[in-house]
Each structure stands twice: as C-alpha cells, then as structure tokens.
Write an enzyme that holds these catalytic residues in place. Structure first.
Site, PDB file in Angstrom:
ATOM      1  N   GLU A  92      88.199  30.267 -10.982  1.00  0.00           N
ATOM      2  CA  GLU A  92      88.827  30.898  -9.834  1.00  0.00           C
ATOM      3  C   GLU A  92      89.699  29.914  -9.061  1.00  0.00           C
ATOM      4  O   GLU A  92      89.435  28.718  -9.050  1.00  0.00           O
ATOM      5  CB  GLU A  92      87.742  31.425  -8.885  1.00  0.00           C
ATOM      6  CG  GLU A  92      86.790  32.408  -9.513  1.00  0.00           C
ATOM      7  CD  GLU A  92      85.600  32.722  -8.627  1.00  0.00           C
ATOM      8  OE1 GLU A  92      84.873  33.660  -8.960  1.00  0.00           O
ATOM      9  OE2 GLU A  92      85.403  32.030  -7.604  1.00  0.00           O
ATOM     10  N   CYS A 116      73.923  21.928  -6.056  1.00  0.00           N
ATOM     11  CA  CYS A 116      73.770  22.011  -4.598  1.00  0.00           C
ATOM     12  C   CYS A 116      73.129  23.355  -4.233  1.00  0.00           C
ATOM     13  O   CYS A 116      73.563  24.414  -4.709  1.00  0.00           O
ATOM     14  CB  CYS A 116      75.124  21.857  -3.919  1.00  0.00           C
ATOM     15  SG  CYS A 116      75.904  20.252  -4.227  1.00  0.00           S
ATOM     16  N   CYS A 119      75.284  26.410  -2.946  1.00  0.00           N
ATOM     17  CA  CYS A 119      76.538  26.714  -3.648  1.00  0.00           C
ATOM     18  C   CYS A 119      76.310  27.735  -4.747  1.00  0.00           C
ATOM     19  O   CYS A 119      75.479  27.525  -5.637  1.00  0.00           O
ATOM     20  CB  CYS A 119      77.125  25.431  -4.221  1.00  0.00           C
ATOM     21  SG  CYS A 119      78.669  25.693  -5.141  1.00  0.00           S
ATOM     22  N   GLY A 157      83.337  23.500  -9.684  1.00  0.00           N
ATOM     23  CA  GLY A 157      83.140  22.222 -10.347  1.00  0.00           C
ATOM     24  C   GLY A 157      83.178  21.033  -9.414  1.00  0.00           C
ATOM     25  O   GLY A 157      83.595  21.127  -8.256  1.00  0.00           O
ATOM     26  N   GLU A 158      82.743  19.889  -9.935  1.00  0.00           N
ATOM     27  CA  GLU A 158      82.803  18.589  -9.255  1.00  0.00           C
ATOM     28  C   GLU A 158      83.975  17.811  -9.847  1.00  0.00           C
ATOM     29  O   GLU A 158      83.910  17.336 -10.985  1.00  0.00           O
ATOM     30  CB  GLU A 158      81.483  17.837  -9.455  1.00  0.00           C
ATOM     31  CG  GLU A 158      81.521  16.344  -9.161  1.00  0.00           C
ATOM     32  CD  GLU A 158      81.993  15.988  -7.754  1.00  0.00           C
ATOM     33  OE1 GLU A 158      83.053  15.344  -7.640  1.00  0.00           O
ATOM     34  OE2 GLU A 158      81.297  16.360  -6.792  1.00  0.00           O
ATOM     35  N   SER A 189      88.031  16.690  -3.602  1.00  0.00           N
ATOM     36  CA  SER A 189      86.731  16.732  -2.958  1.00  0.00           C
ATOM     37  C   SER A 189      85.645  16.239  -3.905  1.00  0.00           C
ATOM     38  O   SER A 189      85.751  16.394  -5.121  1.00  0.00           O
ATOM     39  CB  SER A 189      86.416  18.164  -2.519  1.00  0.00           C
ATOM     40  OG  SER A 189      85.124  18.252  -1.949  1.00  0.00           O
ATOM     41  N   SER A 211      81.759  16.047   0.593  1.00  0.00           N
ATOM     42  CA  SER A 211      80.800  17.066   1.037  1.00  0.00           C
ATOM     43  C   SER A 211      79.551  16.364   1.544  1.00  0.00           C
ATOM     44  O   SER A 211      78.664  16.026   0.764  1.00  0.00           O
ATOM     45  CB  SER A 211      80.461  18.007  -0.123  1.00  0.00           C
ATOM     46  OG  SER A 211      81.591  18.751  -0.504  1.00  0.00           O
ATOM     47  N   LEU A 212      79.487  16.154   2.834  1.00  0.00           N
ATOM     48  CA  LEU A 212      78.393  15.387   3.434  1.00  0.00           C
ATOM     49  C   LEU A 212      77.175  16.289   3.663  1.00  0.00           C
ATOM     50  O   LEU A 212      76.105  16.076   3.096  1.00  0.00           O
ATOM     51  CB  LEU A 212      78.865  14.758   4.741  1.00  0.00           C
ATOM     52  CG  LEU A 212      78.006  13.643   5.321  1.00  0.00           C
ATOM     53  CD1 LEU A 212      77.912  12.469   4.367  1.00  0.00           C
ATOM     54  CD2 LEU A 212      78.569  13.187   6.664  1.00  0.00           C
ATOM     55  N   ASN A 213      77.323  17.256   4.547  1.00  0.00           N
ATOM     56  CA  ASN A 213      76.389  18.382   4.684  1.00  0.00           C
ATOM     57  C   ASN A 213      75.000  18.053   5.223  1.00  0.00           C
ATOM     58  O   ASN A 213      74.182  18.963   5.392  1.00  0.00           O
ATOM     59  CB  ASN A 213      76.228  19.121   3.352  1.00  0.00           C
ATOM     60  CG  ASN A 213      77.558  19.591   2.806  1.00  0.00           C
ATOM     61  OD1 ASN A 213      78.447  19.966   3.562  1.00  0.00           O
ATOM     62  ND2 ASN A 213      77.717  19.540   1.495  1.00  0.00           N
ATOM     63  N   ASN A 287      78.356  30.431   4.179  1.00  0.00           N
ATOM     64  CA  ASN A 287      78.759  31.769   3.763  1.00  0.00           C
ATOM     65  C   ASN A 287      77.598  32.386   2.981  1.00  0.00           C
ATOM     66  O   ASN A 287      77.343  32.006   1.845  1.00  0.00           O
ATOM     67  CB  ASN A 287      80.024  31.683   2.897  1.00  0.00           C
ATOM     68  CG  ASN A 287      80.641  33.044   2.615  1.00  0.00           C
ATOM     69  OD1 ASN A 287      80.019  34.080   2.833  1.00  0.00           O
ATOM     70  ND2 ASN A 287      81.869  33.032   2.125  1.00  0.00           N
ATOM     71  N   CYS A 330      83.593  30.596  -3.332  1.00  0.00           N
ATOM     72  CA  CYS A 330      83.731  30.094  -4.684  1.00  0.00           C
ATOM     73  C   CYS A 330      82.633  30.648  -5.584  1.00  0.00           C
ATOM     74  O   CYS A 330      81.454  30.529  -5.289  1.00  0.00           O
ATOM     75  CB  CYS A 330      83.664  28.567  -4.665  1.00  0.00           C
ATOM     76  SG  CYS A 330      84.099  27.842  -6.250  1.00  0.00           S
TER      77      CYS A 330
END
Length: 351
Positions: A92, A116, A119, A157-158, A189, A211-213, A287, A330
C-alpha cells in the site's frame, strides 16, 4: 533470458550497465530522464536514443510498472493505493494532502518482521523485501494520478531492514536526473535498527524519522521487540551520531496509547531523552483497529502532553487522523481485501 529491470538501477548503475553494452555512458542520463521525468513505459518512446539501441535494450532489458488495483479516496483528500505485485503480493501507499503539499507514504517490504504490538502490518509477518523498482514504481504510479511533493518511507515494512533496495531508491528519488526530489523532501523511518541507521547515513543524504513510542525500556520492550536488541540508550546515541545536514532535525514519532505512554510523566521523560538531539516530535494518537486491544488516548491527555512539550520549547506536532472514512491506516486496505478474497495468489481462492 531473464531481462534486467532497469528501474532497479541508480544512475551510476545504469551508466555501468550501458557502458558494458559498448555504448556511451551519457546515454544513461537520457534513459534515466525518460524513466523518471517523462514516465516512459517503453524504450520505443525514447526518441533521442537510436532505434538500433532501443531494439537492443528491448531484447535484454525491461521497464517495470505498477498500476493500482484499488484506489480509495477520503473526504479529507487522503488517497489510499493498493498495488498488486508480479508474484501476487500486495503493498500500500497513501497520499496525504496537507498545507499545500502532498506527502506520499510508500512501502519497502511486503508485511513486516518487527512485530510492534500496535501495528496492523506487523500482524501479517514478513513475506519479502521489495525491490528498488517496486519502491520507485509506487511513486511513478501515484504521480500519474496526483502531484507528489514529499516522500516518506513509513508504509508497510521496516525500511532499514531492506537497505539494499531502499538506499538506491532514495538515490533515484533525489537524483537531479531522476525524480529531482530535494533531500529535504524525503524521509526514511525506522523502528530502531541501530547499525543500519549508520549505514543509511553513509549511503545517502536523507531525513530520518525514528519510531520512539515509549520513554522507558520496560514499556518499549513490551510494544516494540526491537528494543530488546537496541535499548533506548543505544538508539538515542545512534540518533545523536546520525549525519544530518545543517538545520535538519530527526523526527521522533510517538504513537500515543491510552494508559500506556500518554502520561505527563512520559512527556517529562521524553523531553529529557531528546534534550541533546536536534529533533522534533510527531505525536500520533493510536488508530484503533480490529484485533488490537490498545485504545486511543483521550483528547485531554493528548492536549496535556502536547502542551508540556511546547512549554519546554520542543517543536511538536500532533498528527490529526486522516482518511478515517477509508482504510487509511497502514495495512487496513490489504487486510480487508485479503479477508474478502481479493488476493487470489495469497489466499489461494479464485476471486
């Protein structure tokens, strides 16, 4: 004979390929411009290249392309594209209009192995890496539909787990003879692959988003397994060492999850963690999606967190939810269509 997909080649790679055929290296620039500035779909269109050479290229090389299988348009202008790849896999891309610019979020892998907890893409697991051609063809395809001003590698993806394809893709995107995007307009990212961060910085000039989070290893271990390999101290040291052009910042992505990482104490720790790193913060309210128990934070906690960062002179943006009336998060469109039986090569059905 397996043909060479020339969209897998950077300009330097194409020059080597052309010279290996006994032709002048400057032909590579001509072809490169046809591919990315004039969107040529065939060698026959390249009228400033000799007919003899065009015929030769047609016999040994190919120009790949992607056409969206599904496009969903939101009332807020967000557009979601599902691309079916040659092996039946799906990825996507999302185009997000905002304040006079169109930012395209592109994918670098089919699925993701990072796991994650918040995700949706991670729930699919990793099928494979995308090729350079499959990455840049997302941009080619969307540009045929809408103008694109910024690129972010924040789709499926990473990206740093696929640097073999991502670095050449960034080079093609920012090449003056390619797409001509400024390096200020392209962001990659990562969830926190520390050695690969250094490799990315050596391989190309690009903006970095992390992406700390979470603000403690305990919480980050829970929601991001990568933290067990590269805990916060190592990740933040790598951020500090990342080669940034002058007046550039690292973007710290922070997905806010109710009662997990959205407290005022988290905001205070976040300020301390990034105090010596040139950075800005993107706050992203979670989300909610099916199959995940995490909840979106309250507006009160979002506002409190945002205000505390502002009061401490941190540049912060709270990202508004976009495309809520379509499958804009995503993995949502892929997941919905696959469940409905619209991915024959992935689910084994015919329709």
């Amino acid at each position: 004979m397996l043909k060479t997909d020339i969209k897998n080649l950077t300009l330097q790679g194409l020059e080597s390929y052309i010279s290996g055929l006994g032709k002048e290296r400057f032909r590579a620039k001509q072809i490169f411009k046809w591919l990315y500035q004039m969107d040529a779909a065939s060698f026959e269109e390249m009228t400033n290249v000799s007919k003899e050479f065009r015929v030769m290229l047609g016999e040994i090389a190919q120009i790949s392309n992607l056409t969206p299988e599904v496009v969903e348009a939101s009332e807020d202008g967000t557009r979601k594209y599902l691309f079916r790849l040659s092996d039946g896999s799906a990825v996507e891309s999302v185009l997000i209009p905002d304040e006079g610019r169109n930012t395209l979020c592109i994918s670098s892998q089919v699925g993701c192995a990072m796991g994650c907890a918040f995700c949706l893409t991670g729930s699919f697991g990793l099928s494979r890496n995308l090729t350079t051609a499959e990455i840049v063809n997302q941009v080619c395809a969307v540009k045929r539909d809408q103008p694109v001003s910024n690129i972010v590698f924040m789709g499926m993806g990473e990206p740093l787990a696929n640097l073999k394809a991502v670095i050449p893709a960034v080079q093609i995107l920012t090449d003056p003879d390619g797409f001509q995007f400024s390096t200020r307009k392209v962001t990659v990212s990562t969830s926190g692959l520390v050695p690969e961060m250094a490799e990315l910085g050596r391989g190309c000039t690009v903006n970095l988003a992390v992406s700390l989070n979470a603000t403690t290893d305990e919480v980050r271990n829970r929601i991001m397994p990568v933290n067990r390999r590269y805990p916060l101290a190592e990740l933040l040291a790598a951020c500090k060492a990342f080669p940034l052009p002058s007046r550039r910042w690292i973007t710290m992505e922070y997905v806010m999850i109710r009662d997990l990482n959205d407290s005022l104490d988290d905001a205070k720790r976040l300020v301390r963690l990034i105090s010596n790193i040139p950075s800005k913060v993107n706050l992203i309210p979670f989300n909610e999606h099916e199959g995940c128990d995490f909840k979106c934070p309250t507006q009160e906690s979002i506002d409190r967190f945002h205000k505390y960062l502002l009061d401490k002179n941190v540049t912060v943006i709270t990202r508004s939810s976009r495309g809520s009336d379509i499958s804009a998060a995503c993995g949502q469109l892929k997941g919905r269509l696959d469940q409905a039986g619209c991915a024959p090569k992935e689910c084994g059905c015919e329709g």
